[in-house]
Design a protein around this motif. Structure first.
Motif, mmCIF file in Angstrom:
data_model
loop_
_atom_site.group_PDB
_atom_site.id
_atom_site.type_symbol
_atom_site.label_atom_id
_atom_site.label_comp_id
_atom_site.label_asym_id
_atom_site.label_seq_id
_atom_site.Cartn_x
_atom_site.Cartn_y
_atom_site.Cartn_z
ATOM 1 N N GLU A 74 1.050 -1.217 -0.041
ATOM 2 C CA GLU A 74 -0.182 0.046 0.067
ATOM 3 C C GLU A 74 0.947 1.464 0.035
ATOM 4 O O GLU A 74 0.354 2.484 -0.464
ATOM 5 N N SER A 75 2.072 1.062 0.728
ATOM 6 C CA SER A 75 2.864 2.377 0.692
ATOM 7 C C SER A 75 4.265 1.955 -0.178
ATOM 8 O O SER A 75 5.319 1.446 0.618
ATOM 9 N N PRO A 76 4.224 2.528 -1.398
ATOM 10 C CA PRO A 76 5.610 2.312 -2.154
ATOM 11 C C PRO A 76 6.640 3.162 -1.982
ATOM 12 O O PRO A 76 7.763 3.272 -2.680
ATOM 13 N N GLU A 77 6.233 4.403 -1.006
ATOM 14 C CA GLU A 77 7.198 5.453 -0.972
ATOM 15 C C GLU A 77 8.481 5.240 -0.764
ATOM 16 O O GLU A 77 9.481 5.718 -1.175
ATOM 17 N N PRO A 78 9.045 4.134 0.078
ATOM 18 C CA PRO A 78 10.444 3.758 0.434
ATOM 19 C C PRO A 78 10.933 3.409 -0.683
ATOM 20 O O PRO A 78 12.220 3.419 -0.850
ATOM 21 N N TYR A 79 10.270 2.907 -1.823
ATOM 22 C CA TYR A 79 11.263 2.029 -2.799
ATOM 23 C C TYR A 79 10.978 2.892 -4.150
ATOM 24 O O TYR A 79 11.568 2.642 -5.072
ATOM 25 N N LEU A 80 10.269 4.068 -4.097
ATOM 26 C CA LEU A 80 9.970 4.766 -5.262
ATOM 27 C C LEU A 80 11.231 5.646 -5.728
ATOM 28 O O LEU A 80 11.533 5.612 -6.877
ATOM 29 N N PRO A 81 11.963 6.176 -4.759
ATOM 30 C CA PRO A 81 13.212 6.917 -5.180
ATOM 31 C C PRO A 81 14.237 5.914 -5.995
ATOM 32 O O PRO A 81 14.537 6.310 -7.181
#
Length: 221
Positions: A64-71
């Motif tokens: 649900e939270s892809p932010e840690p892997y987005l960069p």
């Protein structure tokens, strides 16, 4: 695209600077300029790209939270897409047509898998699950290196073949006939960028997945 084989253009502090390195610099410059222009002229477009990549990573990794892997994954997707397309520029070849570039990108994914796995589970728990049962550890290590080799050769082979076909057609019929092939080469380059980033997402997702989640997933399958 005068030659598919990377050519030494000049030497910098005694180090050979090949055409693929210059193409890499061009790719990075294109990305930087495009981001600056989008932020000034079309900030909504930049938001759409980030949202698209975020949704893509979320769907592939089933989180649900892809932010840690987005960069990391987003950067890989954008760079590979642009790098695969630089081969259509005269006098340049795609950086990914030099096996050193796909290998470097695959090694980034290789170390990212361990980084995210350890960060998610802790050092002891991650390697305990990695080697459970213990006799599977050699096979797991072989599998990790095999995935890295597969990522490298898949990207390298497909981009090189596309550049090679376009170069052959350009040398035989230098006007209009190569244009469709160059368009096809760009399309295949975008497809290969998607495949690379999708596989990277799957590998990272498998590293952060707990043993209980794996059991539930296997039961569903």
């Amino acid at each position: 695209m005068e030659s598919i084989t990377p050519q030494v253009i000049f030497y910098l502090f005694g180090l050979p600077i090949k055409s693929t390195i210059i193409a890499t610099w061009v790719s990075m410059a294109v990305i930087i300029v495009a981001v600056i222009l989008m932020n000034i002229l079309k900030p909504d477009l930049a938001e759409m790209i980030v949202e698209f990549l975020s949704n893509l990573i979320s769907d592939i990794m089933n989180i649900e939270s892809p932010e840690p892997y987005l960069p990391l994954i987003g950067t890989l997707a954008i760079f590979i897409t642009v790098a695969n397309s630089t081969g259509i520029i005269p006098l340049l070849s795609s950086p990914t047509s030099d096996i050193n570039t796909p290998l470097a990108l695959a090694l980034i994914v290789f170390f990212a898998i361990y980084y995210y796995g350890v960060r998610s589970k802790g050092f002891i728990r991650y390697f305990k699950e990695l080697a459970s049962p213990i006799f599977m550890l050699p096979l797991e290590i072989v599998g990790q290196f095999s995935r890295t080799l597969s990522l490298t050769l898949r990207l390298f082979g497909n981009v090189l073949s596309g550049d090679l076909i376009a170069s052959i057609l350009l040398s035989l019929v230098p006007l209009f006939v190569p244009l469709p092939m160059m368009g096809l080469s760009m399309l295949l380059g975008i497809l290969q960028a998607y495949v690379f980033t999708a596989l990277a997402s799957v590998y990272i997702a498998s590293a952060i997945e707990t043993s209980e989640e794996k059991i539930i997933q296997n039961e569903r399958n």
